[in-house]
Design a protein around this motif. Structure first.
Motif, short mmCIF file in Angstrom:
data_model
loop_
_atom_site.label_atom_id
_atom_site.label_comp_id
_atom_site.label_asym_id
_atom_site.label_seq_id
_atom_site.Cartn_x
_atom_site.Cartn_y
_atom_site.Cartn_z
N SER A 340 51.91 66.74 3.35
CA SER A 340 50.71 66.48 4.14
C SER A 340 50.73 65.07 4.72
N LEU A 341 51.16 64.10 3.92
CA LEU A 341 51.23 62.72 4.40
C LEU A 341 52.29 62.57 5.48
N GLY A 342 53.40 63.30 5.35
CA GLY A 342 54.44 63.27 6.36
C GLY A 342 53.94 63.80 7.70
N ILE A 343 53.20 64.91 7.65
CA ILE A 343 52.63 65.47 8.88
C ILE A 343 51.67 64.48 9.52
N ALA A 344 50.83 63.86 8.69
CA ALA A 344 49.87 62.88 9.20
C ALA A 344 50.58 61.67 9.80
N ALA A 345 51.67 61.23 9.18
CA ALA A 345 52.41 60.06 9.68
C ALA A 345 53.02 60.35 11.04
N VAL A 346 53.58 61.55 11.21
CA VAL A 346 54.20 61.92 12.49
C VAL A 346 53.15 61.95 13.60
N VAL A 347 52.01 62.57 13.31
CA VAL A 347 50.94 62.64 14.31
C VAL A 347 50.44 61.24 14.64
N THR A 348 50.31 60.38 13.62
CA THR A 348 49.84 59.01 13.84
C THR A 348 50.81 58.22 14.71
N LEU A 349 52.11 58.39 14.49
CA LEU A 349 53.11 57.70 15.30
C LEU A 349 53.02 58.14 16.76
#
Length: 444
Positions: A340-349
């Motif tokens: 979940s954190l990985g998905i959020a990090a990609v979207v944030t980038l």
């Protein structure tokens, strides 16, 4: 001949009488819901999607039922399915319970819901209800890999065998690529309506509704205790869904980035705080997060803010690690938390890239860089001569790390520390003045 015929007639009459008695006996003793004497019965809803929040609620509900000396638990199951891991834990909870458990299905119990029902001591359905279709799927909606399906099939057949149900029926509900003659062709999964389930031994009884169920169990509606999830548990069930977890983390991280591009603290920052607050609140109520995880996250945020005033990278890196650790450890599963954190990090980038492209890099650091400029046409004001402060004593009004404000001879003066950190309230002495730069040190 007459005596022989009379004997034959008597024998036929006797056989007919025996058949009649046998048939009547079978009618009388056809298995139905056994009217047992239950001292205390509780009703627990198992509805909507199965996730870790439901597991937490059921653990609490079973504990409450046991404290109340209940000897019968009725699970009202109405679910399209959900997380296999959560269903596995719920099944273990049911198996280990000393109370007699009935799975009551009046609408649907598909996928993981079927597994939960199979772990109960009895399954009772209503006309029009259905169960089955238990093939596990991934987040993309595709069937899981063969290894995972094989393991889940074993769990389903083991649950079916608990109450002497045909394990092949359970396998037919899971395995798509296997043909089960008389049950389903290859390429499909098995689902059963109430009558089919009764015929195959997967429903112990079929009743018209809740009233008939309670009446046949000898339970009155007034004496039935219903255990409902609390408001916090409802929030926890929603928050601990993998989709909602990822969404909250996306909103939280994107909110921080957007806030960096906007002057002041506004809507984006507020939404970010609410998202992270919901994330931790839901996992805390569900029993997965504790104050350590929340503390790590808060400390990480503070260290990231401190990095603005103490550049160098070390404090910021520690803060980032602390934030990630708090978020991941608060999740019910480390792997799911990282995903979940990985998905959020990609979207944030991606959002950060778009914002930088739109507003430039100055938009990101606008809060931390002085944007005012002095132009020649506006005139020039010479800085005030402060050399007379050299050697004079005062007190630090704010912490100096290294810059801050001191008070010398009743005047507030911007100053910097000659050495390390100086706490507010410490006696100081001015050791050097260079133009507008006033250097102070602690007074011995």
């Amino acid at each position: 001949m007459t005596a022989t015929r009379l004997a034959l007639r008597r024998m036929r009459l006797l056989l007919s009488l025996l058949c009649l008695i046998t048939g009547f006996s079978m009618f009388l003793f056809t298995p139905g819901i056994q009217a047992q004497s239950y001292q205390k019965a509780v009703w627990i809803p198992v509805d909507n999607t199965i996730e870790r929040g439901l597991e937490s609620f059921l653990a609490r509900a079973f504990a409450d039922a046991q404290e109340e000396k209940a000897d019968l638990v009725i699970l009202h199951i109405n679910t399209p399915g959900g997380e296999v891991d959560a269903a596995d834990q719920i099944g273990q909870l049911i198996r280990q319970s000393p109370m007699h458990t009935i799975a009551y299905i009046d609408n649907q119990a598909f996928s993981a819901g079927t597994y939960i029902a199979l772990n109960a001591n009895e399954i009772i359905m209503t006309p029009g209800s259905s169960m089955g279709a238990a093939t596990p799927i991934d987040l993309a909606g595709n069937a899981a890999d063969i290894k995972f399906i094989s393991g889940w099939s074993k769990k389903m057949t083991a649950a079916a065998s608990l109450n002497q149900r045909n394990p092949d029926v359970a396998r037919a509900m899971v395995e798509i690529d296997t043909e089960f003659p008389g049950l389903k062709p290859k390429g499909t999964v098995l689902s059963l309506d109430a009558q089919q389930a009764k015929t195959l031994g997967y429903a112990d009884h079929v009743v018209s509704g809740k009233e008939e169920l309670l009446a046949s169990l000898g339970i009155s509606s007034d004496s039935l205790h219903v255990i409902e999830p609390t408001g916090g548990e409802k929030v926890a069930r929603w928050v601990t869904s993998p989709y909602v977890m990822s969404l909250l983390l996306v909103i939280g991280l994107v909110g921080i980035v957007v806030e960096l591009f906007a002057p002041g603290f506004g809507v984006a920052g507020t939404i970010s705080l609410v998202s992270f607050g919901l994330y931790f609140f839901g996992h805390y109520v569900a029993g997965f997060a504790n104050w350590l995880h929340i503390g790590l996250f808060v400390i990480g945020i503070l260290l990231m803010i401190l990095e603005i005033f103490l550049p160098g990278g070390i404090v910021g890196a520690i803060g980032f690690i602390s934030i990630v650790t708090g978020l991941v450890m608060a999740a019910y599963d480390t792997q799911q938390g990282l995903a979940s954190l990985g998905i959020a990090a990609v979207v944030t980038l991606v959002v950060t890239f778009l914002l930088v492209k739109r507003y430039g890099i100055k938009g990101l650091f606008g809060k931390f860089v002085l944007g005012d400029a002095q132009h020649n046409e506006e005139g020039y004001v010479a800085p005030k001569d402060q050399r007379d402060l050299t050697g004079k004593s005062g007190i630090a009004l704010t912490p100096l790390r290294p810059a801050g404000v001191v008070k010398v001879e009743g005047k507030r003066v911007d100053a910097v520390s000659a050495g390390g950190f100086i706490a507010a309230g410490t006696a100081i002495v001015v050791v050097q003045v260079e133009g507008t730069r006033v250097v102070v040190s602690e007074q011995e």
